[in-house]
Design an enzyme around this catalytic site. Sequence first.
Site, PDB file in Angstrom:
ATOM      1  N   ALA A  10       1.151  -1.199  -0.193  1.00 48.51           N
ATOM      2  CA  ALA A  10       0.022   0.067  -0.144  1.00 48.51           C
ATOM      3  C   ALA A  10       0.966   1.362  -0.302  1.00 48.51           C
ATOM      4  O   ALA A  10       0.355   2.270   0.169  1.00 48.51           O
ATOM      5  CB  ALA A  10      -0.917  -0.174   1.629  1.00 48.51           C
ATOM      6  N   TYR A 190       6.637 -12.512 -14.159  1.00 51.16           N
ATOM      7  CA  TYR A 190       4.964 -11.901 -13.950  1.00 51.16           C
ATOM      8  C   TYR A 190       4.026 -12.441 -14.014  1.00 51.16           C
ATOM      9  O   TYR A 190       2.659 -12.541 -13.360  1.00 51.16           O
ATOM     10  CB  TYR A 190       5.452 -10.508 -13.897  1.00 51.16           C
ATOM     11  CG  TYR A 190       4.712  -9.704 -13.986  1.00 51.16           C
ATOM     12  CD1 TYR A 190       4.049  -8.934 -12.172  1.00 51.16           C
ATOM     13  CD2 TYR A 190       3.662  -8.952 -14.817  1.00 51.16           C
ATOM     14  CE1 TYR A 190       3.126  -8.055 -12.535  1.00 51.16           C
ATOM     15  CE2 TYR A 190       2.220  -9.068 -14.713  1.00 51.16           C
ATOM     16  CZ  TYR A 190       2.664  -7.800 -13.767  1.00 51.16           C
ATOM     17  OH  TYR A 190       1.145  -7.169 -12.998  1.00 51.16           O
TER      18      TYR A 190
HETATM   19  P1  NDP Z   1       3.599  -0.175  -7.765  1.00 49.84           P
HETATM   20  O1  NDP Z   1       5.032  -0.874  -8.001  1.00 49.84           O
HETATM   21  O2  NDP Z   1       3.283   1.121  -7.561  1.00 49.84           O
HETATM   22  O3  NDP Z   1       3.270  -1.478  -6.947  1.00 49.84           O
HETATM   23  C1  NDP Z   1       3.227  -2.476  -6.039  1.00 49.84           C
HETATM   24  C2  NDP Z   1       3.698  -2.598  -4.768  1.00 49.84           C
HETATM   25  O4  NDP Z   1       4.296  -3.665  -3.823  1.00 49.84           O
HETATM   26  C3  NDP Z   1       4.330  -1.592  -3.704  1.00 49.84           C
HETATM   27  O5  NDP Z   1       3.784  -0.816  -2.764  1.00 49.84           O
HETATM   28  C4  NDP Z   1       5.863  -2.487  -3.434  1.00 49.84           C
HETATM   29  O6  NDP Z   1       6.737  -1.770  -2.523  1.00 49.84           O
HETATM   30  C5  NDP Z   1       5.308  -3.238  -3.030  1.00 49.84           C
HETATM   31  N1  NDP Z   1       6.072  -4.959  -2.695  1.00 49.84           N
HETATM   32  C6  NDP Z   1       6.926  -5.053  -3.856  1.00 49.84           C
HETATM   33  N2  NDP Z   1       7.769  -6.015  -3.515  1.00 49.84           N
HETATM   34  C7  NDP Z   1       6.988  -6.767  -2.517  1.00 49.84           C
HETATM   35  C8  NDP Z   1       8.054  -7.140  -1.277  1.00 49.84           C
HETATM   36  N3  NDP Z   1       8.873  -7.982  -1.631  1.00 49.84           N
HETATM   37  N4  NDP Z   1       6.483  -7.258  -0.117  1.00 49.84           N
HETATM   38  C9  NDP Z   1       5.970  -5.821   0.502  1.00 49.84           C
HETATM   39  N5  NDP Z   1       5.523  -4.947  -0.997  1.00 49.84           N
HETATM   40  C10 NDP Z   1       6.423  -5.177  -1.770  1.00 49.84           C
HETATM   41  O7  NDP Z   1       3.187  -1.236  -9.296  1.00 49.84           O
HETATM   42  P2  NDP Z   1       1.305  -1.825  -8.590  1.00 49.84           P
HETATM   43  O8  NDP Z   1       0.656  -0.088  -7.957  1.00 49.84           O
HETATM   44  O9  NDP Z   1       0.730  -0.402 -10.247  1.00 49.84           O
HETATM   45  O10 NDP Z   1       0.765  -3.196  -8.513  1.00 49.84           O
HETATM   46  C11 NDP Z   1      -0.414  -3.158  -7.905  1.00 49.84           C
HETATM   47  C12 NDP Z   1      -1.001  -4.602  -8.368  1.00 49.84           C
HETATM   48  O11 NDP Z   1      -1.446  -4.294  -9.835  1.00 49.84           O
HETATM   49  C13 NDP Z   1       0.034  -5.815  -8.857  1.00 49.84           C
HETATM   50  O12 NDP Z   1      -1.038  -6.750  -8.030  1.00 49.84           O
HETATM   51  C14 NDP Z   1      -0.114  -4.952 -10.283  1.00 49.84           C
HETATM   52  O13 NDP Z   1       0.173  -7.366 -10.377  1.00 49.84           O
HETATM   53  C15 NDP Z   1      -1.542  -4.861 -10.065  1.00 49.84           C
HETATM   54  N6  NDP Z   1      -1.807  -4.591 -11.510  1.00 49.84           N
HETATM   55  C16 NDP Z   1      -1.299  -3.405 -12.247  1.00 49.84           C
HETATM   56  C17 NDP Z   1      -1.687  -3.117 -13.496  1.00 49.84           C
HETATM   57  C18 NDP Z   1      -0.713  -2.037 -14.458  1.00 49.84           C
HETATM   58  O14 NDP Z   1      -0.999  -1.388 -14.928  1.00 49.84           O
HETATM   59  N7  NDP Z   1      -0.079  -1.248 -12.940  1.00 49.84           N
HETATM   60  C19 NDP Z   1      -2.367  -4.165 -13.981  1.00 49.84           C
HETATM   61  C20 NDP Z   1      -3.279  -4.570 -14.116  1.00 49.84           C
HETATM   62  C21 NDP Z   1      -2.944  -5.713 -12.462  1.00 49.84           C
HETATM   63  P3  NDP Z   1       7.533  -0.335  -2.560  1.00 49.84           P
HETATM   64  O15 NDP Z   1       6.927   0.837  -2.197  1.00 49.84           O
HETATM   65  O16 NDP Z   1       8.631  -0.811  -0.980  1.00 49.84           O
HETATM   66  O17 NDP Z   1       8.340  -1.034  -3.613  1.00 49.84           O
END
Ligand code: NDP
Length: 315
Positions: A10, A190
Amino acid sequence: RKGTAIITGASSGLGLATAKALAETGKWHVIMGCRDFLKASRAAKAAGMPKDSYTIVHLDLASLDSVRQFVKNVRQLEMPVDVVVCNAAVYQPTAKEPSYTADGFEMSVGVNHLGHFLLARELLADLQSSDYPSKRLIIVGSITGNTNTLAGNVPPKANLGDLRGLAGGLNGVNSSVMIDGGEFDGAKAYKDSKVCNMLTMQEFHRRYHEETGVTFASLYPGCIATTGLFREHIPLFRLLFPPFQKYITKGYVSEEEAGKRLAQVVSDPSLTKSGVYWSWNKNSASFENQLSEEASDADKAKKLWEISEKLVGLA
Ligand code: NDP
């Protein structure tokens, strides 16, 4: 009383936008499961989330110990667990070599699927003991894992094969790092992980919906081309991807709109059906979408469940 929703990842993108949308209603307290405490706390403040609307709890999905510790820490808060959202993800499309979680799994599947699998299994008991009227477990899916769509047909396509790499531990030592046993490909890993997310949601539904009354759901919120998900992509891609999605494919949604969509799956009284993969049409109306053949294969879901259980130490 207020509902309590746990959201992983989040600290940015969709997870943050969803946390904000829920907090703004005044009806939800959000437990933000994040690996970087400072980043999460700055993000929540910058988003203008009221101080008493969230609690940040450390969670690194790249470590099964951290997942178990997170569950303990959440229980110590003595707050009910009404909704769990498995949202965090890593995407490494340009990586030449695989990287690994603390337990030695290839990173994309290790974080996006296995870390969440353990988390969701552990928290099911907590969901079950909540007295909230509509308890939900949501696993964020994606169109890219769905080969029945245009986006899902951009190579490399998702394919779990016979799961031989996963069965071998996905570690590159006595097994391949890819679920299907193939050569490492970050973009495919992925997509494979997203197929696992959608299969897991359906297997949860089959095994536990009747017994627990919990609603299990997945969704594709739209293409949120501006999030950090694309941080490891080449600069030219990051420059052109948002306008391409906005004007050519027209699949683009803002982080705010995507956050509202996921917040609906968390809290909307009309979205209580279990086992559904939600999507939204051009007018931002939700509908029950169809999954690809592989992402709705019940035998594969069962096999994935059983192998994943062994890998995370539940069986
Ligand atoms: P972001 O990269 O903005 O967010 C991903 C989040 O995951 C970040 O808060 C990140 O933390 C966290 N994260 C990554 N690795 C870990 C870990 N090891 N432990 C805990 N937290 C972790 O990407 P999105 O908001 O785009 O992605 C969110 C979801 O939406 C995902 O499931 C993605 O597959 C899905 N999605 C996204 C789309 C898009 O177009 N963007 C389309 C369809 C689905 P940190 O801030 O510390 O890096």
